[in-house]
Design a protein around this motif. Structure first.
Motif, PDB file in Angstrom:
ATOM      1  N   LEU A 132       0.804  -1.214   0.000  1.00 46.18           N
ATOM      2  CA  LEU A 132       0.000   0.000   0.000  1.00 46.18           C
ATOM      3  C   LEU A 132       0.842   1.271   0.000  1.00 46.18           C
ATOM      4  O   LEU A 132       0.421   2.298  -0.524  1.00 46.18           O
ATOM      5  CB  LEU A 132      -0.917   0.013   1.230  1.00 46.18           C
ATOM      6  CG  LEU A 132      -1.993  -1.081   1.276  1.00 46.18           C
ATOM      7  CD1 LEU A 132      -2.725  -1.045   2.612  1.00 46.18           C
ATOM      8  CD2 LEU A 132      -2.979  -0.914   0.140  1.00 46.18           C
ATOM      9  N   THR A 484     -10.041   0.294   1.569  1.00 43.96           N
ATOM     10  CA  THR A 484      -8.849   0.593   0.773  1.00 43.96           C
ATOM     11  C   THR A 484      -8.785  -0.313  -0.440  1.00 43.96           C
ATOM     12  O   THR A 484      -9.037  -1.518  -0.340  1.00 43.96           O
ATOM     13  CB  THR A 484      -7.576   0.424   1.619  1.00 43.96           C
ATOM     14  OG1 THR A 484      -7.679   1.229   2.796  1.00 43.96           O
ATOM     15  CG2 THR A 484      -6.352   0.830   0.827  1.00 43.96           C
ATOM     16  N   LEU A 486      -6.173  -0.847  -3.926  1.00 46.81           N
ATOM     17  CA  LEU A 486      -4.993  -0.474  -4.690  1.00 46.81           C
ATOM     18  C   LEU A 486      -4.934  -1.319  -5.953  1.00 46.81           C
ATOM     19  O   LEU A 486      -5.102  -2.538  -5.900  1.00 46.81           O
ATOM     20  CB  LEU A 486      -3.724  -0.714  -3.864  1.00 46.81           C
ATOM     21  CG  LEU A 486      -2.394  -0.649  -4.627  1.00 46.81           C
ATOM     22  CD1 LEU A 486      -2.073   0.785  -5.025  1.00 46.81           C
ATOM     23  CD2 LEU A 486      -1.265  -1.222  -3.783  1.00 46.81           C
ATOM     24  N   ASP A 488      -2.282  -1.766  -9.237  1.00 44.28           N
ATOM     25  CA  ASP A 488      -0.983  -1.424  -9.803  1.00 44.28           C
ATOM     26  C   ASP A 488      -0.805  -2.227 -11.085  1.00 44.28           C
ATOM     27  O   ASP A 488      -0.927  -3.458 -11.072  1.00 44.28           O
ATOM     28  CB  ASP A 488       0.109  -1.796  -8.792  1.00 44.28           C
ATOM     29  CG  ASP A 488       1.257  -0.808  -8.777  1.00 44.28           C
ATOM     30  OD1 ASP A 488       1.073   0.313  -9.259  1.00 44.28           O
ATOM     31  OD2 ASP A 488       2.320  -1.158  -8.256  1.00 44.28           O
ATOM     32  N   ARG A 521      -0.782   3.401 -11.286  1.00 50.52           N
ATOM     33  CA  ARG A 521      -1.277   3.007  -9.957  1.00 50.52           C
ATOM     34  C   ARG A 521      -2.473   3.865  -9.562  1.00 50.52           C
ATOM     35  O   ARG A 521      -2.467   5.086  -9.744  1.00 50.52           O
ATOM     36  CB  ARG A 521      -0.169   3.141  -8.917  1.00 50.52           C
ATOM     37  CG  ARG A 521      -0.657   3.023  -7.476  1.00 50.52           C
ATOM     38  CD  ARG A 521       0.475   3.038  -6.471  1.00 50.52           C
ATOM     39  NE  ARG A 521       1.120   1.730  -6.405  1.00 50.52           N
ATOM     40  CZ  ARG A 521       1.726   1.263  -5.306  1.00 50.52           C
ATOM     41  NH1 ARG A 521       1.757   1.990  -4.208  1.00 50.52           N
ATOM     42  NH2 ARG A 521       2.288   0.075  -5.310  1.00 50.52           N
ATOM     43  N   TYR A 523      -4.838   4.391  -6.107  1.00 49.24           N
ATOM     44  CA  TYR A 523      -5.020   4.093  -4.689  1.00 49.24           C
ATOM     45  C   TYR A 523      -6.273   4.831  -4.211  1.00 49.24           C
ATOM     46  O   TYR A 523      -6.345   6.059  -4.291  1.00 49.24           O
ATOM     47  CB  TYR A 523      -3.802   4.543  -3.890  1.00 49.24           C
ATOM     48  CG  TYR A 523      -3.912   4.290  -2.398  1.00 49.24           C
ATOM     49  CD1 TYR A 523      -3.467   3.102  -1.847  1.00 49.24           C
ATOM     50  CD2 TYR A 523      -4.457   5.244  -1.541  1.00 49.24           C
ATOM     51  CE1 TYR A 523      -3.557   2.855  -0.489  1.00 49.24           C
ATOM     52  CE2 TYR A 523      -4.565   5.018  -0.186  1.00 49.24           C
ATOM     53  CZ  TYR A 523      -4.110   3.822   0.333  1.00 49.24           C
ATOM     54  OH  TYR A 523      -4.217   3.592   1.681  1.00 49.24           O
ATOM     55  N   GLN A 525      -9.067   5.288  -1.007  1.00 50.11           N
ATOM     56  CA  GLN A 525      -9.332   5.030   0.411  1.00 50.11           C
ATOM     57  C   GLN A 525     -10.489   5.901   0.902  1.00 50.11           C
ATOM     58  O   GLN A 525     -10.458   7.123   0.789  1.00 50.11           O
ATOM     59  CB  GLN A 525      -8.086   5.306   1.251  1.00 50.11           C
ATOM     60  CG  GLN A 525      -8.296   5.080   2.742  1.00 50.11           C
ATOM     61  CD  GLN A 525      -7.035   5.350   3.532  1.00 50.11           C
ATOM     62  OE1 GLN A 525      -6.004   4.736   3.307  1.00 50.11           O
ATOM     63  NE2 GLN A 525      -7.104   6.292   4.462  1.00 50.11           N
ATOM     64  N   SER A 572      -6.395   9.377  -1.203  1.00 48.12           N
ATOM     65  CA  SER A 572      -6.351   8.643  -2.468  1.00 48.12           C
ATOM     66  C   SER A 572      -5.507   9.384  -3.495  1.00 48.12           C
ATOM     67  O   SER A 572      -5.349  10.608  -3.433  1.00 48.12           O
ATOM     68  CB  SER A 572      -7.765   8.447  -3.005  1.00 48.12           C
ATOM     69  OG  SER A 572      -8.586   7.803  -2.039  1.00 48.12           O
ATOM     70  N   ARG A 676       4.229   7.958  -4.260  1.00 45.65           N
ATOM     71  CA  ARG A 676       3.480   8.847  -3.375  1.00 45.65           C
ATOM     72  C   ARG A 676       4.355   9.921  -2.756  1.00 45.65           C
ATOM     73  O   ARG A 676       3.861  10.923  -2.250  1.00 45.65           O
ATOM     74  CB  ARG A 676       2.813   8.019  -2.262  1.00 45.65           C
ATOM     75  CG  ARG A 676       1.855   8.826  -1.377  1.00 45.65           C
ATOM     76  CD  ARG A 676       0.617   9.232  -2.173  1.00 45.65           C
ATOM     77  NE  ARG A 676      -0.125  10.305  -1.555  1.00 45.65           N
ATOM     78  CZ  ARG A 676      -1.134  10.132  -0.706  1.00 45.65           C
ATOM     79  NH1 ARG A 676      -1.490   8.924  -0.369  1.00 45.65           N
ATOM     80  NH2 ARG A 676      -1.779  11.159  -0.211  1.00 45.65           N
TER      81      ARG A 676
END
Length: 912
Positions: A132, A484, A486, A488, A521, A523, A525, A572, A676
């Protein structure tokens, strides 16, 4: 929480990168050396006299030959070696390699450098990460059942990615067999830390398969309501205003009732149950064959699958180094682990010089955790008789899907005879030239359908700390529900050309190629809070958690439960990277004595990461709004291009041994920030709970590496290796503790000023028959790494206690010793393995707070195999026989203790 809305943002980000970056190209990247087929120099013929005896020694001999044939400093682990030591995952197996240590049972540190300084590939191709918070791959996701060998390259060469410092780990999966083969293994076992029943809760019908059937998932109705109210569920704010726009007579009471209805959409079946854990279950199976289609064509396949299920329990004790008797805690974590994998390989060959191969891989690794933590802090000391009890329920499913295709084409005599009409080419292209290529398409998914953290309070015995009673804290957002997701995705490809030239005393291989990697990617949340708004009905906060948060209690207005959307909607993000590369190198061998490999790699790298505001909706179609402001995108993007050189020099002779090699190497590479880390925002690490500050100003680190290795290979299979290494890093990328409020911990990503490390690796294998005939079947194999590291924090770090310190998780020493036995009749093997690492920095303090250090862990494992027939194997293994515990000390006080227990397993294998 899988939603099609992801596709558009990913395409948009990729398009933006291509449009704004001058470096985005459509060339292929990365070369896998083991697939290159480079025409290598002839090794001294005396190596042919090596006689390998024993099951482990024969496998090690083949890998030793490959290591000698490599131009750079490289180490290998074969499937037989891994089986002998009884390791269950790639991560655990790699800690047997010189200079490698395992952190968090997932990440490999090579020569004291953290996981960001190492790269991982699968059959030479980059694959996505299901982690994550990191761009690197947690290597515990790979079961050893799919592994043919592990290749660890510690010195950079231009045919690999220049994002390199500590080393590169290539996981090489099993290949097409030479003929029919079938295999199955079934095993069971237990861990001593699982003592009696374990804690669990009511999950889903598919938990035993490592998947959730939807019961934990974020409600579609809740999502639609959040869209309706634009994410504002304040009963006296946005929610009330929208209700009144639909019905002018709507009141605050109507808004409060709707708010409680939204809370009922959350999964709240969280009453802790005591469960009798079943023994471990482990199954592996495979089948394969090769067929001759005609005189020219052959076709083969290999299919395999694994399933493993176990329960583990870990008890962790923590205490404050200043007030250990008053500020302390105990955490009990019960976890159901499910691991499933499947592999399907196909191969097609034309003659002896052309082949195609495909690999399809599926991995699923799931942890279902129930955690109960009792603790005291500066607000409630143990002597007060009041404490805290927190609960965490976490279901994390990590899945990876990989599809690869590769080709090897040697333009030798056979090809030239078959295709004589191409003589105009054969007159130009040297014989035995080779073309190697691959394309890999892979996706990793991490799904946490519902992580729930609930704060409780306890009445305790002020002397012993024993809990006498408990209740949920009377506070808003006392329960936090986090969802959550994710995804990738990585496309990796390369093509390499090798052109050989031969003279009487020289052989020269000219190798060049092109590569491309594309990574995207997403992400996502969502985070919600639930709890009473200072209710007077405290009786409603007692009892089992499933009762406290039941429909009836939440719906009862007297309990004043409130549903909130938490966070600042910046958790996110969407991100993408593009790496285009080309390389060229010359590998020259003179008189079978000297070998020089010189080359360079050009890489153009682009990266962008922007916040994805999940609750910032387009009013026309309800989709998330992706940032398109040029200034925002420019701040969130990063581009670089550079040339990365490498020089390797090898002397080959017979000094003191049948075969002696002396290697020297130099290279310059770079380490880039993770996706990130360049976002100018703070977020909560979903694993550690710490606040993490991104930094758009972080730049790549530059690494200069020097290596020298001497290797002796003896005719009876013994060998010895000595390696010296030195690395100098400018602008190393490091996490530093930063200022935070109350008891929260925060860290930030910055460029430190500099870092360096140097050390020596000693490795060898010795048969013990020289001690007498009773020792004929025994051998001793081991390695020792001694190293020193230094990091200069620099001006950007916030008041570090030690401005000059060692690198995080870098030990002064790492040692592995293996005592093996192979019986003369080949029916018995036994292996005793000892592993230890020296004290290593766990967390660097700031503002005069002392550093924390993880203490040495002494691991002793034993594996015994009995071969009653040529096809049957009975195996028993014991791990952590010494029962050592993980300990962290701060200023002489043990602040963290965790007992991993001792594990015992028994299995039966059958092979045809």
């Amino acid at each position: 929480m899988k939603q099609n809305k992801r596709t558009a943002p990913l395409l948009l980000i990729a398009s933006l990168m291509c449009a704004t970056s001058a470096f985005a190209q459509d060339e292929p990247e990365e070369t896998a050396e083991e697939q290159s087929g480079v025409s290598r120099p002839q090794l001294p013929t005396t190596i042919d006299e090596v006689v390998a005896i024993g099951r482990l020694l024969s496998n090690g001999q083949a890998l030793a030959l490959e290591r000698m044939d490599d131009a750079a400093v490289t180490d290998f682990l074969g499937a037989d070696q891994i089986s002998r030591t009884g390791d269950s995952s790639v991560a655990v197996a790699l800690k047997r390699v010189p200079g490698l240590s395992l952190v968090n049972n997932q990440f490999i540190y090579i020569r004291g450098l953290g996981e960001r300084y190492s790269q991982s590939t699968l059959n030479g191709a980059f694959i996505p990460s299901p982690d994550l918070t990191r761009n690197v791959i947690p290597l515990d996701i790979f079961p050893v059942a799919i592994v043919d060998s592990l290749r660890v390259q510690k010195a950079y060469t231009p045919d690999m990615s220049a994002n390199f410092a500590g080393g590169s780990v290539d996981v090489r999966t099993k290949r097409i067999p030479d003929g029919f083969t079938a295999f199955w293994e079934i095993g069971t076992g237990f861990n001593t830390a699982v003592n009696g029943n374990v804690n669990s809760y009511s999950g889903s019908s598919e938990d035993a398969l490592g998947s959730d059937d939807g019961i934990r998932a974020l409600s579609g109705n809740l999502l639609s309501q959040l869209t309706r109210f634009q994410g504002n569920v304040d009963t006296q704010g946005g929610l009330l205003q929208i209700l009144q726009s639909e019905n002018p007579n709507a009141t605050v009471a109507d808004a409060e009732a709707l708010n409680r209805q939204l809370a009922l959409e959350l999964n709240r079946g969280l009453t802790i149950e005591s469960k009798d854990p079943l023994p471990d279950v482990d199954f592996k199976g495979s089948i394969g064959n090769k067929f001759a289609i005609n005189d020219d064509w052959e076709f083969g396949f290999l299919a395999g699958a694994t399933y493993a299920h176990n329960w583990r329990e870990e008890e962790t004790d923590t205490q404050n180094f200043r007030f250990p008797d008053q500020i302390n805690g105990t955490e009990l974590e019960s976890t159901r682990n499910v691991n499933i994998s499947g592999i399907l390989n196909f191969g097609l060959s034309f003659g002896d010089e052309h082949s195609l191969a495909t690999t399809s891989l599926f991995l699923r690794n799931t942890d279902d955790e129930t955690v109960v933590t009792d603790f005291f802090n500066e607000n409630r000391l143990q002597e007060d008789g009041l404490g805290f009890r927190n609960y965490r329920f976490l279901f994390e499913e990590r899945t990876m899907r990989v599809n690869q295709i590769s080709g090897e084409h040697r333009l030798g005599a056979e090809t030239r005879d078959r295709f004589q009409f191409l003589n105009f080419l054969w007159n130009v292209i040297p014989e035995d030239s080779q073309i190697d290529w691959f394309f890999s398409d892979s996706t990793s998914l991490t799904d946490i359908p519902n992580q729930v953290d609930i704060q409780g309070q306890t009445v305790t015995d002020p002397v012993t700390g024993e809990v006498l009673s408990e209740s949920v804290i009377n506070a808003r957002n006392v329960a936090v529900f986090r969802y959550t997701d994710l995804e990738d995705e990585v496309d990796s490809s390369q093509i390499a050309f090798t052109i050989p030239f031969e003279t009487d005393k020289s052989s020269v291989d000219f190798k060049f190629g092109f590569g491309s990697d594309r990574k995207a990617r997403t992400y996502e949340q969502y985070q919600f809070g639930l709890g009473p708004d200072s209710t007077d009905n405290v009786a409603g906060l007692t009892g089992p958690l499933g009762t406290v948060f039941s429909d009836s209690r939440i719906a009862d207005p007297e309990n004043e439960f409130v549903f909130d959307v938490l966070g600042t909607d910046n958790q996110s993000y969407i991100a993408a990277t593009i790496t285009d590369s080309s390389f060229a190198m010359v590998d020259w061998t003179f008189d079978d004595t000297w070998r020089v490999a010189v080359g360079a790699r050009y890489e153009a790298y682009s990266q962008v990461a922007v916040d994805l505001r999940l609750l910032d909706f387009d009013p026309t179609d309800g989709t998330q709004i992706v940032p398109t402001d040029p200034d925002v995108l420019e701040e969130a993007s990063f581009q670089s291009d550079d040339i990365y050189p490498s020089v390797q020099l090898t002397y080959m002779g017979d000094w003191l041994a049948e075969t002696f090699q002396l290697r020297f190497g130099y290279s310059q590479t770079a380490i880039r920030p993770d996706l990130r880390e360049i976002v100018a925002a703070s977020y909560i690490d979903p694993i550690t709970g710490e606040i993490v500050d991104g930094n758009p100003g972080v730049i790549p680190a530059t690494v200069d590496s020097f290596d020298a290795r001497a290797e002796w290979f003896f005719s009876d299979g013994d060998n010895a290796t000595v390696t010296l290494f030195y690395k100098e890093i400018a602008d190393p990328i490091e996490f530093f503790e930063s200022a935070a409020s109350d008891t929260n911990r925060a860290r930030e990503i910055i460029n430190a000023e500099s870092a360096e490390l140097y050390g020596i690796e000693l490795e060898g294998l010795k048969r013990l028959g020289f001690l007498g005939s009773a020792f004929d079947g025994f051998f001793l194999q081991g390695n020792l790494t001694l190293q020193d590291t230094e990091l200069v924090a620099g001006a950007d770090a916030q008041n570090p206690t030690n401005p000059v310190r060692s690198l995080t998780s870098a030990s002064d020493y790492v040692a592995n010793v293996t005592l093996g036995f192979d019986s003369d009749d080949g029916k018995h093997t036994a292996t005793l393995v000892y592993n230890v690492f020296g004290e290593r920095l766990y967390s660097a303090g700031r503002n005069l707070q002392p550093d924390e250090f993880e203490q040495p862990f002494h691991g002793l494992d034993f594996t015994y195999s009995w071969f009653p027939t040529d096809r049957l194997v009975v195996k028993a293994k014991a791990q952590n026989i010494l029962g050592d515990e993980i300990e962290i000390e701060r200023q002489g006080v043990t602040t963290f203790t965790q007992d991993p227990g001792s594990a015992f397993a028994f299995s039966v294998q059958w092979t045809y």
